[in-house]
Design an enzyme around this catalytic site. Structure first.
Site, PDB file in Angstrom:
ATOM      1  N   GLY A 231       6.471   4.207   4.108  1.00 16.50           N
ATOM      2  CA  GLY A 231       6.949   5.406   4.883  1.00 16.50           C
ATOM      3  C   GLY A 231       8.047   5.344   5.741  1.00 16.50           C
ATOM      4  N   GLY A 232       8.082   6.118   6.685  1.00 16.71           N
ATOM      5  CA  GLY A 232       9.258   6.287   7.457  1.00 16.71           C
ATOM      6  C   GLY A 232       9.413   5.148   8.274  1.00 16.71           C
TER       7      GLY A 232
ATOM      8  CE  LYS B  49       3.164   1.971   8.913  1.00 13.21           C
ATOM      9  NZ  LYS B  49       2.548   3.552   9.252  1.00 13.21           N
TER      10      LYS B  49
ATOM     11  N   GLY C  66       8.111   1.950   7.729  1.00 10.62           N
ATOM     12  CA  GLY C  66       8.376   0.587   7.160  1.00 10.62           C
ATOM     13  C   GLY C  66       7.356   0.642   5.968  1.00 10.62           C
ATOM     14  NE  ARG C  67       8.641  -3.244   1.610  1.00  9.11           N
ATOM     15  CZ  ARG C  67       9.096  -2.964  -0.150  1.00  9.11           C
ATOM     16  NH1 ARG C  67       9.674  -1.818  -0.037  1.00  9.11           N
ATOM     17  NH2 ARG C  67       8.676  -3.806  -0.762  1.00  9.11           N
ATOM     18  CB  VAL C  68       1.720  -0.028   4.862  1.00 18.52           C
ATOM     19  CG1 VAL C  68       0.225  -0.474   5.488  1.00 18.52           C
ATOM     20  CG2 VAL C  68       2.107   1.014   5.771  1.00 18.52           C
TER      21      VAL C  68
ATOM     22  CG  LEU D 147      -2.125  -1.029   1.330  1.00 24.19           C
ATOM     23  CD1 LEU D 147      -2.555  -1.110   2.727  1.00 24.19           C
ATOM     24  CD2 LEU D 147      -2.972  -0.578   0.262  1.00 24.19           C
ATOM     25  N   GLY D 148       1.845   1.186   0.659  1.00 12.60           N
ATOM     26  CA  GLY D 148       2.727   2.547   0.549  1.00 12.60           C
ATOM     27  C   GLY D 148       4.102   1.919   1.623  1.00 12.60           C
TER      28      GLY D 148
ATOM     29  CG  ASP E 127       4.547  11.901  12.734  1.00 14.62           C
ATOM     30  OD1 ASP E 127       4.713  12.786  12.113  1.00 14.62           O
ATOM     31  OD2 ASP E 127       5.105  10.823  11.939  1.00 14.62           O
TER      32      ASP E 127
END
Ligand SMILES: *[C@@H]1O[C@H](CO)[C@@H](O)[C@H](O)[C@H]1NC(C)=O
Ligand SMILES: *[C@@H]1O[C@H](CO)[C@@H](O)[C@H](O)[C@H]1NC(C)=O
Ligand SMILES: *[C@@H]1O[C@H](CO)[C@@H](O)[C@H](O)[C@H]1NC(C)=O
Ligand SMILES: *[C@@H]1O[C@H](CO)[C@@H](O)[C@H](O)[C@H]1NC(C)=O
Ligand SMILES: *[C@@H]1O[C@H](CO)[C@@H](O)[C@H](O)[C@H]1NC(C)=O
Ligand SMILES: *[C@@H]1O[C@H](CO)[C@@H](O)[C@H](O)[C@H]1NC(C)=O
Ligand SMILES: *[C@@H]1O[C@H](CO)[C@@H](O)[C@H](O)[C@H]1NC(C)=O
Length: 668
Positions: free
Chosen positions: A354-355, A374, A357-359, A351-352, A470
């Site tokens: 990010g900072g 995640k 890790g991977r989702v 899905l994406g 965040d």
């Protein structure tokens, strides 16, 4: 050329070893082109079947396809010959067998006149057709007193008549001096080798027999004077003949070699076809022993492959599980389930990234619930226990504007967090970088109110105060009804546990960091409110809190809005893509509230409770003094950013390397 010749040679040796017609060898008849008639046939394994065990009153013949010149044209005498073959006579019922078989020299292969029942398929009544000349060496398993047969297990020489000119009991000698005489049962069903040799020098025709596992005896079984020259025509066919009478008997030839004027080649036993399997008593017994062994081996193989499979999947799905995690049983996911859910963490499920890790998107087996998994790499074990405790306790948070944390799983160096799946992804995709779908003001205001109520819940309504740390558009996810859902809460704490040793305690995203946070490193509800203010301005203005702009004053979004406010034209700061499709009071309120929350002085920021009341118009927006802002903003510009080692001018170069225009603060 050579390999081709070699191949041809091999083919030849498989069928007949010689190109000459009067010298051939068949080690099995797979490629042989014999003249067959009656019920004779060649089995797929190369076995020559003269008669099989299905038919009665039948005859079978097999001859070398062309006739051989048996006479020396100069002397007019018959030529010497030698032949060797292996045969088997297999009665269906022991002691009830047919007539046997014969090696035949015949002028004609037309044996249609012969009776199918008896006389070896060679004769009718008691002779042959007067036009045919036949010399046969019979291996007779019947005793016909009318022809003077000596017994029912003999070798005889027949000349155009079933009445033998000489015969002998089937036997062999184990010693070359004629001692070691042994009876040999022709119809035993076992392969027997026979040698027939004729020498024109002394006019002797020798027949020698031996079981297949014995060497050729030096003394023949039958050695008889035969004036072959008077018995044959110039050209004779050589082959075999047999018939079945009233008792089913199979007659087989396994291999055959022949040579005129010389010694026939030895047969290669290793290449001979095997006899058809007959379930005799002994083979049944061997099954009784063999079957359990085969079953045991099979069973063992199954167990071994099972163990290998189990060990492999154990390694593949190995998790880290410690005693203190026992109480979190319900929140603990099994790695195998997550692996299956995400199809083995395939890229197409991503899905994406990010900072943290991977989702991956996944569907849990059994329950079919859609989840987002995640994958956070985490090398440090230190503080893991506290962190998991926190994650699990956060899992108990329930609010319709929070992305529900369903549970976790731990592996070596890896932490997996399982969340509710949000079909519409994150909010930033709808705001920045030419979104495919523009959010209307109504939708934006709805999302803002949702996130505000979630943050209020975290700060004030839950049993403990939870600081999100965040808050930003990319951490707001949209559910199927485009409601804003706050995600990733608590994850920022990961940095406290040393994901990256270079990180400080300052976490969050540049542009959302309250100035005091960069000084004290202490996240509070007030630093969350500061970030929330940045988020409000993002949504209203449709751009990131910090963006590279031609004019340096515009880089920080809050500065720009502040300038507009000071000029009394705060609405100018709104997202130009909205056009006139917005509610003026709401827009004004959101922009002002965004500024208020972004106040450099933490004591000037409203608590979330007040933010909620303002939004619901239950409380008025506090008055903001222009002067206080001036001093504070410049202080923020100097201290807020320079404190983390950057000046405003160096910001641009830093963002040039960052894809999304925001960057994680990774160190001092
Ligand atoms: C025929 O006999 C003659 C004289 O004995 C001999 O030279 C010749 O080789 C023989 N031919 C064959 C084919 O055996
Ligand atoms: C075989 O011989 C018989 C006479 O004995 C004759 O009728 C028949 O046509 C012959 N068959 C062949 C194939 O020559
Ligand atoms: C068989 O041959 C003998 C002479 O060898 C003869 O006497 C007898 O009649 C023949 N039998 C038949 C059935 O042809
Ligand atoms: C071989 O068989 C014959 C006849 O059946 C019998 O008289 C003789 O004793 C047997 N010899 C041996 C060694 O078995
Ligand atoms: C046939 O057997 C006899 C007696 O054992 C022997 O002297 C003779 O050489 C043999 N003939 C052939 C062609 O083997
Ligand atoms: C018939 O065969 C026996 C056994 O091999 C032999 O001793 C005898 O000499 C043969 N008779 C003739 C006429 O060759
Ligand atoms: C063998 O037969 C031929 C032709 O029939 C004859 O010339 C010769 O004398 C015979 N030999 C013996 C030993 O009987």
């Amino acid at each position: 050329m050579f390999p081709k010749n070699m191949f041809f040679f091999l083919i030849l040796t498989l069928t007949t070893a010689s190109a000459q017609d009067d010298d051939f060898t068949y080690n099995g008849f797979g490629f042989a082109k014999l003249h067959l008639d009656g019920i004779a046939e060649i089995a797929t394994n190369g076995l020559l079947i003269l008669t099989d065990n299905t038919r009665l009153q039948a005859k079978g013949h097999a001859f070398h396809p062309s006739p051989l010149c048996f006479r020396n044209s100069t002397t007019g005498k018959a030529l010497s010959f030698s032949t060797s073959f292996i045969f088997a006579i297999v009665p269906k019922y022991q002691d009830l067998f047919g007539h046997g078989l014969a090696f035949v020299l015949a002028h004609s292969v037309n044996l249609s006149y012969a009776l199918p029942s008896q006389y070896l398929g060679l004769f009718n009544t008691n002779n042959s057709d007067s036009s045919n000349q036949i010399v046969a060496i019979e291996f007779d398993t019947n005793m016909n007193p009318e022809f003077g047969d000596i017994d029912n297990n003999h070798v005889g020489i027949d000349v155009s008549s079933p009445k033998s000119i000489n015969s002998s009991h089937a036997a062999y000698f184990t010693n070359d001096n004629g001692a070691g005489f042994k009876n040999l049962s022709l119809a035993s069903g076992k392969p027997i080798q026979a040698w027939i040799e004729y020498s024109h020098m002394d006019g002797l025709l020798n027949v020698t027999l031996a079981p297949i596992d014995a060497t050729k005896p030096g003394v023949p079984c039958l050695s008889s004077n035969v004036n072959l020259s008077s018995l044959i025509s110039d050209h004779m066919y050589v082959g075999f003949s047999s018939s079945v009478g009233s008792f089913i008997t199979s007659h087989y030839i396994l291999g055959w070699s022949f040579k005129l004027n010389g010694r026939a080649q030895a047969l290669d036993f290793s290449r001979l076809p095997s006899l058809p399997h007959t379930p005799s008593k002994s083979s049944l017994e061997s099954w009784k022993i063999g079957l359990p062994i085969i079953l045991a081996i099979l069973f063992l193989l199954i167990i071994i492959t099972g163990i290998i499979f189990l060990v492999k999947s154990k390694i593949k799905f190995r998790e880290v599980f410690e005693d203190w995690e026992l109480e979190y049983g319900p929140q603990r996911f099994c790695y195998k389930d997550l692996f299956l859910a995400t199809m083995g963490f395939k890229d197409q499920q991503l899905l994406g990234a990010g900072g943290f890790g991977r989702v991956y998107k996944g569907v849990l087996p059994k329950t079919d619930i859609q989840v987002a998994v995640k994958q956070v790499s985490h090398e440090s074990r230190q503080g893991m226990r506290e962190f998991i405790a926190e994650i699990v306790s956060l899992g108990r948070l329930r609010h319709r504007n929070l992305v529900q944390l369903l549970g976790y799983c731990r592996r070596k160096g890896e932490l997996l967090l399982v969340y509710e799946f949000m079909p519409n992804g994150s909010l930033d995709k709808f705001l920045f970088n030419q979104p495919k779908l523009m959010l209307s003001w109504g939708q934006r205001f709805q999302i803002i109110k949702g996130v505000a109520s979630a943050l209020y819940y975290l700060h004030e309504e839950w049993e403990k105060v939870v600081v999100h740390r965040d808050i930003k558009a990319s951490n707001i996810l949209l559910d199927d009804q485009m409601n804003g859902r706050l995600g990733d809460f608590g994850l920022a704490r990961l940095y406290d546990h040393g994901t990256d040793p270079r990180t400080t305690h300052v976490v969050g995203t540049l542009g959302y960091l309250a100035p005091e946070l960069t000084k004290t490193g202490k996240a509070t509800t007030s630093t969350d409110v500061f970030a929330f203010g940045g988020f409000l301005l993002e949504v209203a203005c449709g751009r990131r809190p910090i963006e590279i702009r031609p004019s340096e004053e515009d880089i920080v979004l809050a500065n720009k809005v502040l300038e507009c406010w000071k000029a009394g034209t705060i609405l100018e700061a709104r997202d130009p893509n909205l056009g006139i499709e917005y509610v003026v009071q709401e827009m004004e309120m959101v922009l002002k509230l965004g500024l208020l929350c972004s106040h450099p002085n933490s004591s000037s920021r409203p608590p979330m409770r007040l933010v909620m009341q303002i939004m619901e118009r239950e409380a008025p927006l506090p008055e903001m003094s222009e002067d206080g802002w001036n001093a504070e903003i410049s202080a923020m510009g100097n201290e807020g950013f320079s404190d983390v080692g950057m000046s405003n001018s160096s910001l641009s170069s830093m963002f040039a390397c960052s894809n999304n225009g925001t960057a994680l603060l990774t160190g001092r």
